[in-house]
Design a protein around this motif. Structure first.
Motif, PDB file in Angstrom:
ATOM      1  N   TYR A 298      15.304  51.332 -59.374  1.00 30.55           N
ATOM      2  CA  TYR A 298      15.105  52.753 -59.620  1.00 30.55           C
ATOM      3  C   TYR A 298      14.415  53.400 -58.429  1.00 30.55           C
ATOM      4  O   TYR A 298      13.631  52.752 -57.719  1.00 30.55           O
ATOM      5  CB  TYR A 298      14.262  52.978 -60.888  1.00 30.55           C
ATOM      6  N   VAL A 299      14.731  54.664 -58.205  1.00 28.05           N
ATOM      7  CA  VAL A 299      14.134  55.416 -57.115  1.00 28.05           C
ATOM      8  C   VAL A 299      13.502  56.686 -57.693  1.00 28.05           C
ATOM      9  O   VAL A 299      14.077  57.355 -58.557  1.00 28.05           O
ATOM     10  CB  VAL A 299      15.197  55.778 -56.041  1.00 28.05           C
ATOM     11  N   TRP A 300      12.304  56.993 -57.233  1.00 27.29           N
ATOM     12  CA  TRP A 300      11.635  58.224 -57.666  1.00 27.29           C
ATOM     13  C   TRP A 300      12.282  59.424 -56.981  1.00 27.29           C
ATOM     14  O   TRP A 300      12.498  59.415 -55.759  1.00 27.29           O
ATOM     15  CB  TRP A 300      10.154  58.175 -57.305  1.00 27.29           C
ATOM     16  N   VAL A 301      12.603  60.465 -57.757  1.00 31.43           N
ATOM     17  CA  VAL A 301      13.215  61.677 -57.208  1.00 31.43           C
ATOM     18  C   VAL A 301      12.536  62.901 -57.802  1.00 31.43           C
ATOM     19  O   VAL A 301      11.945  62.850 -58.898  1.00 31.43           O
ATOM     20  CB  VAL A 301      14.727  61.742 -57.501  1.00 31.43           C
ATOM     21  N   ASP A 324      14.660  62.648 -52.649  1.00 36.19           N
ATOM     22  CA  ASP A 324      14.040  61.319 -52.652  1.00 36.19           C
ATOM     23  C   ASP A 324      12.536  61.455 -52.371  1.00 36.19           C
ATOM     24  O   ASP A 324      12.131  61.923 -51.316  1.00 36.19           O
ATOM     25  CB  ASP A 324      14.705  60.463 -51.579  1.00 36.19           C
ATOM     26  N   ILE A 325      11.697  61.045 -53.348  1.00 37.14           N
ATOM     27  CA  ILE A 325      10.241  61.118 -53.167  1.00 37.14           C
ATOM     28  C   ILE A 325       9.622  59.737 -53.335  1.00 37.14           C
ATOM     29  O   ILE A 325       8.453  59.611 -53.680  1.00 37.14           O
ATOM     30  CB  ILE A 325       9.607  62.119 -54.157  1.00 37.14           C
ATOM     31  N   GLU A 326      10.441  58.700 -53.081  1.00 33.97           N
ATOM     32  CA  GLU A 326       9.962  57.336 -53.269  1.00 33.97           C
ATOM     33  C   GLU A 326       8.730  57.054 -52.422  1.00 33.97           C
ATOM     34  O   GLU A 326       7.741  56.486 -52.900  1.00 33.97           O
ATOM     35  CB  GLU A 326      11.081  56.353 -52.922  1.00 33.97           C
ATOM     36  N   ASP A 327       8.762  57.455 -51.145  1.00 31.76           N
ATOM     37  CA  ASP A 327       7.625  57.191 -50.260  1.00 31.76           C
ATOM     38  C   ASP A 327       6.379  57.921 -50.732  1.00 31.76           C
ATOM     39  O   ASP A 327       5.274  57.355 -50.723  1.00 31.76           O
ATOM     40  CB  ASP A 327       7.972  57.612 -48.828  1.00 31.76           C
ATOM     41  N   LYS A 329       5.685  58.929 -53.796  1.00 35.08           N
ATOM     42  CA  LYS A 329       5.211  58.320 -55.031  1.00 35.08           C
ATOM     43  C   LYS A 329       4.489  57.000 -54.754  1.00 35.08           C
ATOM     44  O   LYS A 329       3.475  56.694 -55.380  1.00 35.08           O
ATOM     45  CB  LYS A 329       6.383  58.087 -55.999  1.00 35.08           C
ATOM     46  N   ARG A 330       5.030  56.253 -53.785  1.00 34.31           N
ATOM     47  CA  ARG A 330       4.382  54.987 -53.445  1.00 34.31           C
ATOM     48  C   ARG A 330       2.981  55.243 -52.899  1.00 34.31           C
ATOM     49  O   ARG A 330       2.025  54.543 -53.249  1.00 34.31           O
ATOM     50  CB  ARG A 330       5.227  54.232 -52.423  1.00 34.31           C
ATOM     51  N   ARG A 331       2.862  56.270 -52.055  1.00 38.71           N
ATOM     52  CA  ARG A 331       1.543  56.596 -51.523  1.00 38.71           C
ATOM     53  C   ARG A 331       0.609  57.072 -52.627  1.00 38.71           C
ATOM     54  O   ARG A 331      -0.582  56.725 -52.643  1.00 38.71           O
ATOM     55  CB  ARG A 331       1.661  57.665 -50.435  1.00 38.71           C
ATOM     56  N   GLU A 332       1.143  57.886 -53.563  1.00 32.54           N
ATOM     57  CA  GLU A 332       0.316  58.354 -54.666  1.00 32.54           C
ATOM     58  C   GLU A 332      -0.169  57.188 -55.519  1.00 32.54           C
ATOM     59  O   GLU A 332      -1.339  57.151 -55.935  1.00 32.54           O
ATOM     60  CB  GLU A 332       1.110  59.348 -55.531  1.00 32.54           C
ATOM     61  N   ALA A 336      -3.911  56.094 -56.137  1.00 30.86           N
ATOM     62  CA  ALA A 336      -4.457  55.942 -57.490  1.00 30.86           C
ATOM     63  C   ALA A 336      -5.009  54.521 -57.690  1.00 30.86           C
ATOM     64  O   ALA A 336      -6.055  54.332 -58.325  1.00 30.86           O
ATOM     65  CB  ALA A 336      -3.377  56.247 -58.529  1.00 30.86           C
ATOM     66  N   HIS A 337      -4.296  53.542 -57.134  1.00 33.95           N
ATOM     67  CA  HIS A 337      -4.764  52.160 -57.280  1.00 33.95           C
ATOM     68  C   HIS A 337      -6.083  51.968 -56.538  1.00 33.95           C
ATOM     69  O   HIS A 337      -7.012  51.312 -57.038  1.00 33.95           O
ATOM     70  CB  HIS A 337      -3.701  51.209 -56.734  1.00 33.95           C
TER      71      HIS A 337
END
Length: 552
Positions: A298-301, A324-327, A329-332, A336-337
């Motif tokens: 799955y890819v965040w969009v 495409d907002i995968e990058d 979202k990964r940074r977010e 958060a982590h």
């Protein structure tokens, strides 16, 4: 033009009149038609001067064509006379059928109105039917009337002057001018209609060209957009079914365009994001969700909808922009982590521990501190003014419970014996001898010990249990569904894991561990639970022989 006294009309005159009428109906444009009408009066009806006054859209009359005198034509062509002045003229004088004749004896009162006119010189008449230079003859032109009706709408007035024979027109001349005005009205109406049709056709062609250019621009913008684009059905049983996609979306999802047309967006979205998709408004709706790729990932969009219509009253479609907002979202998620986890060990940190613990506890009467604890854990109030709780679950779901009817209260086993009650055990762990390792071997060795202890604790607990680093060499374990004996066995097992030798900076070191077991139950705050476990840990630490607490 023959006079009234002549018993016949010459054939050549009729042919000439027929020709000028034919010329009116073959002119190529409205301007040509108007000039042909003026020329026909001079060439076919035997007058030296003729003027066509055309009704404008505002009701006034403009001199649209002139024939017979170039000087007079240059003087008055394009000038305007008010409708009021023209109506006054058409109501005066003698009416010869539809014609209006104003003799020179009455026309002097019109010299000062605003109707454009010319002045001709000549001697005074010597006999009764001779034309005077100041006589005026008008032929109103009306659109054809409906069957059984009166005259149609006034579209203009023919002004004629100076008959070539010098006499006022007789019965034949009057009938010919009236008939000519009637035919001229038809020719002008037809010319106007043709002009309007030509303008409409030109405008339509321009609109068609603009539409084709717009469609081509949209097609290119759609096809070659750097981000994903899709057109989907709107409304009905097939709502959301994909009709068309661009290359960018096909590449993003790893699916060919032919395959994309078999799906709706609801078929591609991650199961956890279906609710987000359904809540997205069609018009101007925006959502961030996950779409499935062909390989099962799955890819965040970012998905944004807008509505387009096929025509003014045609069907409407959804134009969906997919970015495409995968990058991002990964940074977010990484941020958060980092905010909720310890940077050294990767375990949940103190704030995350308190949040997880508080989410299991509800406020009870006589424990106002529980409310503040939950507020602090979430960073905002979690109770409304009516005292109703809101259970914030992962993924943003919110469960409202009134009086905790839908909340499973956390209970604690009895303090003096194991009564079979299962509860949420909180194990507070403090490493023994850790400070001496830091002092003797340095902080790198101490960090290595903390990392290995965190790994061993995480490996020894069940899935779903929480291992957190509270700070320094203190760790906390949340383990739900344990009885008192179970919690004690877990503490022993964890201690045995920790006391095994640890490689740090090329040497083997040992640390001990002291555990205090607290129990969480509704009515307590997270801090109260942790404090209780901490106090039991110190009791356990002091009760053990000092040599058992050495490490190195």
């Amino acid at each position: 033009m023959e006079t009234e006294s002549e018993p016949y009309v010459r054939l050549a005159t009729l042919r000439q009149l027929h020709q000028v009428m034919a010329d009116m109906n073959t002119a190529r444009s409205l301007a040509d038609t108007l000039q042909t009408v003026a020329d026909g009066v001079v060439n076919g009806l035997g007058y030296e001067l003729a003027c066509v006054n055309l009704v404008r859209p505002d009701g006034d009359l403009v001199v649209a064509a002139f024939a017979g005198n170039p000087a007079a034509e240059a003087l008055i062509t394009g000038r305007v006379g008010s409708r009021e002045s023209w109506e006054r003229r058409l109501s005066m004088g003698e009416h010869w059928g539809d014609l209006v004749f104003i003799p020179h004896t009455e026309g002097w009162i019109l010299d000062d109105d605003d109707v454009p006119q010319w002045y001709t010189d000549g001697p005074a008449p010597r006999f009764e039917d001779e034309w005077h230079p100041s006589d005026r003859l008008f032929a109103p032109m009306y659109t054809p009337a409906a069957p059984g009706g009166s005259c149609g709408e006034l579209i203009g007035v023919l002004s004629v002057d100076r008959p070539r024979n010098g006499r006022m027109p007789g019965a034949w001349g009057r009938e010919a001018l009236q008939m000519y005005a009637f035919q001229a009205a038809i020719a002008i109406s037809n010319a106007r209609l043709r002009a309007n049709m030509q303008r409409a056709l030109v405008r339509l062609e321009r609109e068609q060209q603009a539409l084709r250019a717009s469609e081509e621009s949209f097609r290119q913008a759609f096809e070659y957009a750097p981000s994903g684009m899709a057109i989907a059905e709107m409304g009905g049983d097939q709502h959301g079914r994909i009709l068309r996609t661009n290359d960018a979306l096909c590449r993003l999802l790893g699916r060919p365009a032919s395959a994309m047309r078999r799906y709706a967006f609801s078929d591609l979205v991650h199961p956890e994001d279906i609710g987000t998709l359904l809540r997205t408004s069609a018009e101007g709706g925006r959502a961030e969700l996950r779409l499935g790729r062909r390989d099962g990932t799955y890819v965040w969009v970012s998905l944004r909808n807008s509505v387009v219509a096929d025509a003014a009253d045609g069907p409407r479609f959804l134009l969906t922009h997919v970015e495409d907002i995968e990058d991002r979202k990964r940074r977010e998620l990484q941020l958060a982590h980092r905010a909720s986890h310890d940077s050294l060990t990767g375990l949940p940190n103190s704030a995350e521990l308190r949040s997880r613990l508080s989410s299991r506890l509800c406020q009870r009467a006589g424990h106002p501190g529980a409310l503040e604890s939950l507020d602090a854990a979430y960073g905002h109030p979690v109770y409304d003014a009516g005292g109703h709780g809101f259970d914030f679950r992962p993924g943003g779901a919110v469960e409202v419970f009134d009086g905790y009817d839908h909340h499973v209260h956390t209970a604690a086993p009895a303090t003096d014996h194991d009564d079979g009650t299962k509860g949420l055990a909180v194990l507070f762990c403090d490493l023994d001898g850790f400070k001496s390792i830091n002092d003797r071997f340095g902080h790198n060795a101490g960090d290595a010990v903390l990392i290995e202890v965190a790994r061993r604790l995480s490996r020894a607990v069940r899935d779903g249990d929480t291992v957190a680093r509270l700070g320094g060499d203190e760790f906390v374990i949340l383990a739900d569904g344990l009885g008192r004996a179970d919690a004690q066995d877990l503490a022993v097992r964890l201690r045995n894991e920790i006391i095994q030798p640890i490689r740090a900076e090329g040497r083997a070191v040992r640390v001990g561990a002291s555990f205090g077991i607290g129990w969480a139950h509704c009515g307590m705050t997270a801090d109260e639970v942790l404090k209780s476990a901490d106090e039991r840990m110190y009791v356990e630490k002091r009760s053990r022989p000092k040599q058992h607490r050495r490490a190195g």
